[in-house]
Every structure is written in structure tokens, then in C-alpha cells.
Design an enzyme around this catalytic site. Structure first.
Site, short mmCIF file in Angstrom:
data_model
loop_
_atom_site.label_atom_id
_atom_site.label_comp_id
_atom_site.label_asym_id
_atom_site.label_seq_id
_atom_site.Cartn_x
_atom_site.Cartn_y
_atom_site.Cartn_z
N ASP A 138 0.85 -1.20 0.00
CA ASP A 138 0.00 0.00 0.00
C ASP A 138 0.87 1.23 0.00
O ASP A 138 0.49 2.25 -0.59
CB ASP A 138 -0.94 -0.04 1.21
CG ASP A 138 -2.00 -1.10 0.99
OD1 ASP A 138 -3.02 -0.79 0.38
OD2 ASP A 138 -1.75 -2.26 1.36
C1 RUB Z 1 -5.16 -4.74 0.22
C2 RUB Z 1 -3.68 -4.90 0.31
C3 RUB Z 1 -2.93 -5.11 -0.98
C4 RUB Z 1 -2.37 -3.76 -1.47
C5 RUB Z 1 -1.84 -3.86 -2.91
O1 RUB Z 1 -5.73 -4.22 1.41
O2 RUB Z 1 -3.07 -4.77 1.35
O3 RUB Z 1 -1.86 -5.99 -0.80
O4 RUB Z 1 -3.40 -2.78 -1.44
O5 RUB Z 1 -2.90 -4.09 -3.81
P1 RUB Z 1 -7.29 -3.80 1.41
P2 RUB Z 1 -2.69 -3.82 -5.40
O6 RUB Z 1 -8.07 -5.01 0.98
O7 RUB Z 1 -7.57 -3.39 2.81
O8 RUB Z 1 -7.45 -2.65 0.43
O9 RUB Z 1 -1.55 -4.64 -5.84
O10 RUB Z 1 -4.01 -4.25 -5.99
O11 RUB Z 1 -2.44 -2.35 -5.55
#
Ligand code: RUB
Length: 294
Positions: free
Chosen positions: A178
Site C-alpha cells: 500500500d
Molecule cells: C489490500 C492490500 C494489498 C495492497 C496492494 O488491502 O493490502 O496488498 O493494497 O494491492 P485492502 P494492489 O483489501 O484493505 O485494500 O496490488 O491491488 O495495488
């Protein structure tokens, strides 16, 4: 008050109907587009504030909206940001295949679009199997398992507390992100720090798959999102305090590489490499004229 369609996007992000850092950032761009087309361009900063209040650990959302706020031509900035995410989504799996090489079994936690597409690409290159957690309390692991099954990757989902065994039988651990920090540490779904500790215990490499626009720059105050306690226990007895942090920090020392659309980097070099490709992410000086997509 925002237009109804904008408020719906905000509530879909808050409720996790739209989840994962990249999708959240793209939904933020969609909300900005609706706001602008209804004559609300002057309220973009308020929109960014409302969105970040729902998911305070999402610098990618902040960065995408900051690019739009700073741009004279807002429609073009939205197109440019969308192009960036599209190109990035196409490139990350290829970079992952080159960086990770042949693996027979991988482990992941929660749901990351970058991780799912990379596991699918690794599987196309040479057959593997995947293990994932269910990811309490919101079960994003079920989404990971369903998507991997759709890609015909043999996948096993287990309760979170079974992760030591799943990690021990994997050759590599793949996590999303994130937020990317300047020192090479990352924030990802709560439990990721535990995954990293277990991976080190079993000498398994930890790869982070991430769009580079998740880099934290100046102006963005990172806060770890604390979600409603009812997600953990709806009617907990009085006297029981519940904590529900959404994310935790994986220290750079546990990470083998951070794999992005611009290349794969040892954690200590990731932020400087990203800053070289996208200086505005590191300086917070967003271009007001035309930007390049990638
Ligand atoms: C989702 C999460 C993901 C990252 C990356 O957390 O931690 O690993 O957001 O996602 P939540 P991406 O479900 O609380 O949003 O690779 O799709 O950007």
C-alpha cells in the site's frame, strides 16, 4: 456534499467494495472525473481529503489525485494517470517473471492485483501452486483464491494462523504494497510483518509487487488505518477492547526485492530509482503542464 455518484465511490472505497491500493487510486480518479464534469473542479482538494480520510494508508490515491489537482489540464492529467496504471499493470508481471525465476510454490497474503497477475504470469511460464491466507477479518484472500483459480493456478486457501506451514512449503513469498517508504520498508495488509518474519525463519525470499506511485512523498502524512471493531466482533461483550488495524509495516531487512513497472530493486535502492523515474513523487512538485505516462 459531493454529487451522488462521487459519494457512492467514497462509500464503496470505505466499505472495501473497492479494495487494493491500485483499484482505490483508479476509483479516486473516476470520482475526480465526475466531480470535474459536474463543475466541481475547485473541490478536488476536498475530495482528496475525504478519500484519504476513508483509507489513510494509500499514498497511491494521494499521488494520483495530487497530479490532477496540480494540472492545468485536469482531463489530460486523469488520462495520463490512468495510462500509467494500465501500463504498470501490464509491465509488473513481466518484471516479476524475470526477477523471481522458476518457483514451484508461492505464498501470498490478502489480495493484491499486482501479486495475482504476477503469480498467473509465473504459472504460465512454469507450472506452480499457490497458497494464500483467508485474511481475517474481511477475507480478501477469498478474492485472491478465486482469481488464481480463474487463471487455473492450483491454489490452497488456509486460515491465517496456518501460515507458518504454508510459508514453509513455498519457495517464495509474494506480497503487495500500500505504501513504499524511502528506506525500502513497505506497508501492506496487517499480518504482512508476521509473514516476513516467518519467511526469514524459513529462509524464503520476500518479493514486494508494487506500482511505483505508492511511494510516500512530502505532503502526505502516513497514518495506519484503524477500521471499525465490528468487522472483528459485531457484538463483543462490554469490557472487551478490539483492535482492527488494516496494515502493518514490513521492514526493508526482510525484503529481497521490490518489483515495480520500472524494474526490480533491492529495497535500499527502490525509492531513489522511483524518484529518478518520477521526480514529482519524491519532491511533491507536481507538474502543472503535460506529464509523461511512464
Ligand atoms: C489490500 C492490500 C494489498 C495492497 C496492494 O488491502 O493490502 O496488498 O493494497 O494491492 P485492502 P494492489 O483489501 O484493505 O485494500 O496490488 O491491488 O495495488
Amino acid at each position: 456534499m459531493f454529487p451522488r455518484a462521487v459519494s457512492r465511490i467514497i462509500s464503496d472505497i470505505a466499505s472495501l467494495k473497492i479494495q487494493g491500493a491500485t483499484r482505490v487510486a483508479e476509483a479516486g480518479l473516476h470520482a475526480a472525473e465526475i466531480l470535474i464534469s459536474s463543475g466541481g473542479a475547485a473541490r478536488l482538494t476536498a475530495l482528496r481529503r475525504s478519500l484519504i480520510a476513508t483509507r489513510p494508508t494509500e499514498p497511491c490515491l494521494w499521488n494520483a489525485l495530487s497530479a490532477v489537482i496540480a494540472a492545468r489540464d485536469k482531463a489530460e492529467a486523469i488520462r495520463t494517470a490512468r495510462d500509467h496504471f494500465t501500463i504498470s499493470r501490464q509491465r509488473i508481471p513481466g518484471v516479476a517473471v524475470r526477477a523471481i525465476g522458476k518457483v514451484r510454490c508461492v505464498f501470498t497474503h490478502c489480495h493484491s492485483s499486482a501479486v495475482v497477475s504476477s503469480i498467473a504470469a509465473l504459472h504460465r511460464r512454469s507450472k506452480l501452486q499457490a497458497h494464500c491466507t483467508e485474511t481475517r477479518p474481511r477475507f480478501q484472500g477469498r478474492l485472491t483464491a478465486s482469481e488464481l483459480a480463474r487463471h487455473r493456478v492450483p491454489v490452497t486457501l488456509s486460515v491465517d494462523s496456518a501460515m507458518p506451514e504454508s510459508i514453509a512449503c513455498a519457495d517464495a513469498v509474494l506480497l503487495g504494497a500500500d505504501a513504499l517508504l524511502a528506506d525500502g520498508s513497505v506497508y501492506n495488509k496487517v499480518g504482512s510483518s508476521l509473514v516476513a518474519i516467518l519467511a526469514e525463519r524459513h529462509r524464503r525470499p520476500v518479493y514486494i509487487l508494487s506500482d511505483s506511485w505508492k511511494l510516500i512523498g512530502p505532503g502526505y502524512a502516513l497514518k495506519v488505518e484503524e477500521r471499525d471493531s465490528s468487522e472483528v466482533w459485531g457484538r463483543a461483550p462490554r469490557g472487551v477492547r478490539i483492535r482492527n488495524p488494516a496494515f502493518d509495516r514490513v521492514d526493508a531487512s526482510f525484503i529481497k526485492s521490490i518489483i515495480t513497472e520500472i524494474g526490480s530493486f533491492p529495497p535500499a535502492r527502490a525509492a531513489t530509482s522511483i524518484a529518478r523515474a518520477y521526480p514529482f513523487l519524491a519532491t511533491g512538485q507536481w507538474p502543472s503542464g503535460r506529464q509523461s505516462a511512464s
